[in-house]
Enzyme design. Structure first.
Site, PDB file in Angstrom:
ATOM      1  N   GLU A 219     -51.769  16.841 -32.760  1.00  0.00           N
ATOM      2  CA  GLU A 219     -50.836  16.858 -31.616  1.00  0.00           C
ATOM      3  C   GLU A 219     -49.723  18.209 -31.850  1.00  0.00           C
ATOM      4  O   GLU A 219     -48.843  18.176 -31.162  1.00  0.00           O
ATOM      5  CB  GLU A 219     -49.958  15.504 -31.710  1.00  0.00           C
ATOM      6  CG  GLU A 219     -50.979  14.315 -31.345  1.00  0.00           C
ATOM      7  CD  GLU A 219     -50.155  12.983 -31.244  1.00  0.00           C
ATOM      8  OE1 GLU A 219     -49.008  13.113 -31.111  1.00  0.00           O
ATOM      9  OE2 GLU A 219     -50.835  12.073 -31.478  1.00  0.00           O
TER      10      GLU A 219
ATOM     11  N   ASN B 197     -50.049  -3.140 -36.118  1.00  0.00           N
ATOM     12  CA  ASN B 197     -50.395  -2.558 -34.776  1.00  0.00           C
ATOM     13  C   ASN B 197     -51.924  -2.750 -34.590  1.00  0.00           C
ATOM     14  O   ASN B 197     -52.755  -2.015 -35.352  1.00  0.00           O
ATOM     15  CB  ASN B 197     -50.061  -1.102 -34.639  1.00  0.00           C
ATOM     16  CG  ASN B 197     -50.767  -0.385 -33.278  1.00  0.00           C
ATOM     17  OD1 ASN B 197     -51.168  -1.079 -32.375  1.00  0.00           O
ATOM     18  ND2 ASN B 197     -50.541   0.997 -33.387  1.00  0.00           N
TER      19      ASN B 197
ATOM     20  N   CYS C 185     -48.988   4.562 -33.702  1.00  0.00           N
ATOM     21  CA  CYS C 185     -48.074   4.448 -35.114  1.00  0.00           C
ATOM     22  C   CYS C 185     -48.135   5.535 -36.071  1.00  0.00           C
ATOM     23  O   CYS C 185     -47.555   5.536 -36.604  1.00  0.00           O
ATOM     24  CB  CYS C 185     -48.866   2.760 -35.693  1.00  0.00           C
ATOM     25  SG  CYS C 185     -50.587   2.856 -35.894  1.00  0.00           S
ATOM     26  N   HIS C 186     -48.955   6.051 -35.948  1.00  0.00           N
ATOM     27  CA  HIS C 186     -49.326   7.404 -36.544  1.00  0.00           C
ATOM     28  C   HIS C 186     -47.869   8.539 -36.250  1.00  0.00           C
ATOM     29  O   HIS C 186     -47.856   9.223 -37.203  1.00  0.00           O
ATOM     30  CB  HIS C 186     -50.509   8.206 -36.446  1.00  0.00           C
ATOM     31  CG  HIS C 186     -50.719   8.778 -35.016  1.00  0.00           C
ATOM     32  ND1 HIS C 186     -51.268   7.966 -34.012  1.00  0.00           N
ATOM     33  CD2 HIS C 186     -50.610  10.043 -34.618  1.00  0.00           C
ATOM     34  CE1 HIS C 186     -51.237   8.523 -32.803  1.00  0.00           C
ATOM     35  NE2 HIS C 186     -50.662  10.040 -33.150  1.00  0.00           N
TER      36      HIS C 186
ATOM     37  N   TYR D  28     -39.032   4.987 -38.913  1.00  0.00           N
ATOM     38  CA  TYR D  28     -38.713   3.745 -38.938  1.00  0.00           C
ATOM     39  C   TYR D  28     -37.311   3.245 -38.703  1.00  0.00           C
ATOM     40  O   TYR D  28     -37.101   2.238 -37.969  1.00  0.00           O
ATOM     41  CB  TYR D  28     -39.117   3.118 -40.262  1.00  0.00           C
ATOM     42  CG  TYR D  28     -40.736   3.173 -40.508  1.00  0.00           C
ATOM     43  CD1 TYR D  28     -41.647   2.446 -40.056  1.00  0.00           C
ATOM     44  CD2 TYR D  28     -41.286   4.493 -41.064  1.00  0.00           C
ATOM     45  CE1 TYR D  28     -42.976   2.398 -40.213  1.00  0.00           C
ATOM     46  CE2 TYR D  28     -42.595   4.697 -41.547  1.00  0.00           C
ATOM     47  CZ  TYR D  28     -43.398   3.615 -40.816  1.00  0.00           C
ATOM     48  OH  TYR D  28     -44.796   3.815 -41.240  1.00  0.00           O
TER      49      TYR D  28
END
Length: 173
Positions: free
Chosen positions: A163, A128, A136-137, A100
């Site tokens: 991922e 979002n 956003c994850h 962030y």
């Protein structure tokens, strides 16, 4: 007019929203009631919208653990600040995370400011409207901790692990 479709994923049913041309929302099942109430759903479509077919194909690839080589056409209409943050989210590479604080620095630099609040960024990230595709994850705490996710922390962990991202379980909040 808003159109709807669903996608059955390994982390639950996803609710897709379109204005007929672009994807305007992708929400988790828990949000369906609120989304339907706020967006005035239309009757079922006789034929699927091309944007839903493209989004479904993107999600199929993604949930196989592969990086999609295309991006469904998306659109959102909100405050300029939120849209600016969401555009930055689109640039976070598959398999990588940003904090962030990093996003706050980018927004501050873009706006010619000395500083931007990471909490303000968090507020925009939390709104979002197109989960997963606008990733956003992939936003985490400065110390590497997992901080909040509208779809729930289990889903955030699943998406990051899918991922290939290492998770710092000791500092989850």
């Amino acid at each position: 007019m808003n159109y709807y479709s669903t996608y059955h994923s390994p982390i639950g049913e996803l609710f897709l929203v379109s204005d007929g041309a672009v994807l305007t929302g992708l929400f988790f099942d828990a949000e369906n009631e609120l989304v339907q109430k706020d967006l005035n759903p239309t009757p079922d479509l006789k034929e699927p919208l091309p944007v839903f077919e493209t989004t479904n194909h993107w999600l199929d690839i993604y949930f196989r653990g592969e990086k999609p080589n295309f991006f469904p056409e998306v659109g959102f209409h909100d405050t300029p600040f939120r849209e600016e943050v969401w555009e930055l989210l689109k640039d976070i590479p598959y398999g990588e995370t940003v904090s962030y604080g990093d996003l706050a620095k980018k927004i501050a630099a873009h706006r010619g400011m000395k500083k931007m609040s990471a909490q303000a960024i968090g507020g925009a990230v939390g709104k979002n409207p197109i989960s997963i595709i606008i990733p956003c994850h992939r936003v985490i705490g400065t110390d590497g901790s997992l901080i909040g996710y509208g779809g729930g922390m289990d889903r955030k962990k699943y998406l990051l692990e899918l991922e290939g991202i290492q998770i710092n379980d000791k500092t989850d909040r």
